[in-house]
Design an enzyme around this catalytic site. Sequence first.
Site, PDB file in Angstrom:
ATOM      1  N   CYS A  32       0.845  -1.196   0.000  1.00 45.21           N
ATOM      2  CA  CYS A  32       0.000   0.000   0.000  1.00 45.21           C
ATOM      3  C   CYS A  32       0.882   1.248   0.000  1.00 45.21           C
ATOM      4  CB  CYS A  32      -0.938  -0.001   1.201  1.00 45.21           C
ATOM      5  SG  CYS A  32      -2.423  -0.951   0.851  1.00 45.21           S
ATOM      6  N   CYS A  77      -6.120   7.248 -40.593  1.00 47.43           N
ATOM      7  CA  CYS A  77      -4.816   6.582 -40.785  1.00 47.43           C
ATOM      8  C   CYS A  77      -3.885   7.500 -41.560  1.00 47.43           C
ATOM      9  CB  CYS A  77      -4.996   5.248 -41.506  1.00 47.43           C
ATOM     10  SG  CYS A  77      -5.675   5.389 -43.174  1.00 47.43           S
ATOM     11  N   CYS A 121      -0.357   8.767 -40.054  1.00 45.15           N
ATOM     12  CA  CYS A 121       0.886   8.388 -40.726  1.00 45.15           C
ATOM     13  C   CYS A 121       1.627   9.636 -41.221  1.00 45.15           C
ATOM     14  CB  CYS A 121       0.577   7.445 -41.881  1.00 45.15           C
ATOM     15  SG  CYS A 121       2.074   6.743 -42.609  1.00 45.15           S
ATOM     16  N   CYS A 167       6.615   1.488 -45.620  1.00 49.46           N
ATOM     17  CA  CYS A 167       5.944   1.231 -44.335  1.00 49.46           C
ATOM     18  C   CYS A 167       6.895   0.478 -43.405  1.00 49.46           C
ATOM     19  CB  CYS A 167       4.680   0.405 -44.580  1.00 49.46           C
ATOM     20  SG  CYS A 167       3.848  -0.119 -43.069  1.00 49.46           S
ATOM     21  N   CYS A 185       4.642  -0.031 -38.112  1.00 47.38           N
ATOM     22  CA  CYS A 185       4.546   0.474 -36.731  1.00 47.38           C
ATOM     23  C   CYS A 185       3.189   0.182 -36.092  1.00 47.38           C
ATOM     24  CB  CYS A 185       4.833   1.971 -36.692  1.00 47.38           C
ATOM     25  SG  CYS A 185       3.497   2.998 -37.324  1.00 47.38           S
TER      26      CYS A 185
HETATM   27  C1  LIG Z   1     -10.175   1.049  -2.077  1.00 43.59           C
HETATM   28  C2  LIG Z   1      -9.053   0.070  -2.134  1.00 43.59           C
HETATM   29  C3  LIG Z   1      -8.523  -0.442  -0.964  1.00 43.59           C
HETATM   30  C4  LIG Z   1      -7.478  -1.354  -1.009  1.00 43.59           C
HETATM   31  N1  LIG Z   1      -7.008  -1.872   0.153  1.00 43.59           N
HETATM   32  C5  LIG Z   1      -6.021  -2.802   0.119  1.00 43.59           C
HETATM   33  C6  LIG Z   1      -5.587  -3.433   1.295  1.00 43.59           C
HETATM   34  O1  LIG Z   1      -6.096  -3.195   2.390  1.00 43.59           O
HETATM   35  N2  LIG Z   1      -4.583  -4.344   1.206  1.00 43.59           N
HETATM   36  C7  LIG Z   1      -3.992  -4.669   0.015  1.00 43.59           C
HETATM   37  O2  LIG Z   1      -3.095  -5.511  -0.013  1.00 43.59           O
HETATM   38  N3  LIG Z   1      -4.416  -4.088  -1.120  1.00 43.59           N
HETATM   39  C8  LIG Z   1      -5.407  -3.177  -1.099  1.00 43.59           C
HETATM   40  N4  LIG Z   1      -5.865  -2.637  -2.271  1.00 43.59           N
HETATM   41  C9  LIG Z   1      -5.216  -3.021  -3.553  1.00 43.59           C
HETATM   42  C10 LIG Z   1      -5.935  -4.181  -4.234  1.00 43.59           C
HETATM   43  O3  LIG Z   1      -5.900  -5.341  -3.451  1.00 43.59           O
HETATM   44  C11 LIG Z   1      -5.309  -4.489  -5.607  1.00 43.59           C
HETATM   45  O4  LIG Z   1      -3.956  -4.846  -5.420  1.00 43.59           O
HETATM   46  C12 LIG Z   1      -5.362  -3.313  -6.565  1.00 43.59           C
HETATM   47  O5  LIG Z   1      -6.585  -2.620  -6.422  1.00 43.59           O
HETATM   48  C13 LIG Z   1      -5.184  -3.744  -8.020  1.00 43.59           C
HETATM   49  O6  LIG Z   1      -6.240  -4.559  -8.454  1.00 43.59           O
HETATM   50  P1  LIG Z   1      -7.474  -4.007  -9.347  1.00 43.59           P
HETATM   51  O7  LIG Z   1      -6.892  -3.292 -10.519  1.00 43.59           O
HETATM   52  O8  LIG Z   1      -8.274  -5.230  -9.703  1.00 43.59           O
HETATM   53  O9  LIG Z   1      -8.240  -3.066  -8.473  1.00 43.59           O
HETATM   54  C14 LIG Z   1      -6.928  -1.740  -2.247  1.00 43.59           C
HETATM   55  C15 LIG Z   1      -7.479  -1.237  -3.421  1.00 43.59           C
HETATM   56  C16 LIG Z   1      -8.535  -0.346  -3.369  1.00 43.59           C
HETATM   57  C17 LIG Z   1      -9.118   0.165  -4.662  1.00 43.59           C
END
Ligand SMILES: Cc1cc2nc3c(=O)[nH]c(=O)nc-3n(C[C@H](O)[C@H](O)[C@H](O)COP(=O)(O)O)c2cc1C
Length: 429
Positions: free
Chosen positions: A135, A348, A352, A379, A382
Site C-alpha cells: 500500500c 490513418c 501516418c 511502411c 509500426c
Molecule cells: C479502495 C481500495 C482499498 C485497497 N485496500 C487494500 C488493502 O487493504 N490491502 C492490500 O493488499 N491491497 C489493497 N488494495 C489493492 C488491491 O488489493 C489491488 O492490489 C489493486 O486494487 C489492483 O487490483 P485491481 O486493478 O483489480 O483493483 C486496495 C485497493 C482499493 C481500490
Amino acid sequence: MADLRINLAGIKSPNPFWLASAPPTNSGYQVQRAFEAGWGGAVWKTLGDPILNVSSRFAAVSFNGQRVAGFNNIELITDRPLEVNLKEIYETKKRFPDHAIIASLMVEPKQEKWHEIVKRVEDTGVDGLELNFGCPHGMAERGMGSASGQVPELVERQTYWVKEAAKTPVIVKLTPNITDITSTAEAAVKGGADAVSMINTINSLAGVDIDTWNTIPHVGGKGAHGGYCGPAVKPIALHMVGECARNPRIPIPISGIGGISNWQNAVEFMLMGATGVQVCTAAMHHGFRIVEDMIEGLNNYLDDKGISSVMDIVGKSVPKYSDWGNLDLNYNITARINQDVCIECNKCYIACEDTSHQCIDRLVDSNGVSFLKVREEDCVGCNLCSIVCPVDGAIDMVEVPNDLPPMTWNERQAALGLLNGTAEKVVKS
Ligand SMILES: Cc1cc2nc3c(=O)[nH]c(=O)nc-3n(C[C@H](O)[C@H](O)[C@H](O)COP(=O)(O)O)c2cc1C
C-alpha cells in the site's frame, strides 16, 4: 467442462478467481456472499493494528465515456478490530471449507509483531497469508506497506520472520512503485516466500478540480497521493508478472493482480505466468456477479481449445516474452488497407502523415473514385494506422516474407564482436 481448480503454492481453490484484499473482502458478510456468487477465493482486507480512515477516499478516472477506466484510493488497511475480523474469518472458513481464504497482513517491521499476528491469524484456519508490502499511502509514513516493500532487504527479512512462525503458505504482495519489481520478488524468494502476488496500487493523484483547485479526492480541502488501480493499470501489472515469471531466480508461483476485469484478462495473466488472479476494482464497479461471466467464459475458452485443466495454461506465453535484443530485426510487417471496408475517414492518413512515416497515399482511380493506399516499401510496420482506424478489418497488418535469415540485435552484436561490449565500446565503433 474443464477443471478450473487451481493450486497456488499449496493453496487450493475451486477456480482461479479470487477477490483481492480491499473493500470487497472487508467482512465475513461480504466474503460469504462473494463465495455464494462463485468466487473461488478471497484475500481478506489487510489486518493489522486497526487504524483510522479518512472520509472521502476514492476517485475514478473516466475516459472518453468509459467510467472507472482507472480507480484511485487513499484508504488504509482495515479499520475493524482484529478480534472481529478473526472471528469472521473463522466462521467463513467453517462455512466454505473448500474456498481459499488468505489473510492479508501488515504490521510494523519488527520480528515479534509478525510472529504474534501470524499465530493469531493462523488459529482461524486460514489457507495462507499474504504480506502487504504494497500500500503506497498512509502506512508508508509508519515504515509499513510500500516503505518496506521498496527495500529488498526489508522484504527479505520480514518474509523470513513470517516464515519462522507460519505453518501455512506465505504470499508476498509486491508494490509496483519501484524501478525493478524482480529485485523485491527475488528478495521475497530469499526470505522463503512460497509465492508472490502483484501488483498493489500505483502512486497517483486522480485529478485536480479546476474550479475549486482542490485535489480529487480531497479531505476538507487537502489531498494526498493515493493508489491507482483498475483497467488502466493492467498493462503495467501484466508486464511485472511477465518479468517475474521469466526470471529463473523467482521460481515460485505468482498470483496476478491489476486491472483484471473479465475472463480474457485472467487468461492473459495466467498465460503470462500467474497461477490465478485477484480482482478488486472490477468487483467494486460491477458487483460480485461478474464472476459468473468469468467462470463461464474461461470454461468455454478451455473447452474450445481442448484444454482439460486451467493449470495447463499457466506460463504458456512466458517463453514468447523476452528482451528487445532477442527480437528478429529481419521480421517485417506492413499495413494493407482493405478498400471494401475502408470508409476513408482519413484517420490513418493523418496519423501516418503527421506522426509516423508518411507512407499512405491518397489516390484517385480511373473512375475518379478516391482511395487510400499504403506504399508498402516505405511502411515500417509500426501499427499506428491500424490502431487509430475506427473500422474493424479496414487495415490488416500482414507479414512481408523475405529471404533474410532471422537476426537479432544480440546476434548482430555478437557477430561484430560487441555482445559483451560496453556502451562505450559500441559508441567507439
Ligand atoms: C479502495 C481500495 C482499498 C485497497 N485496500 C487494500 C488493502 O487493504 N490491502 C492490500 O493488499 N491491497 C489493497 N488494495 C489493492 C488491491 O488489493 C489491488 O492490489 C489493486 O486494487 C489492483 O487490483 P485491481 O486493478 O483489480 O483493483 C486496495 C485497493 C482499493 C481500490
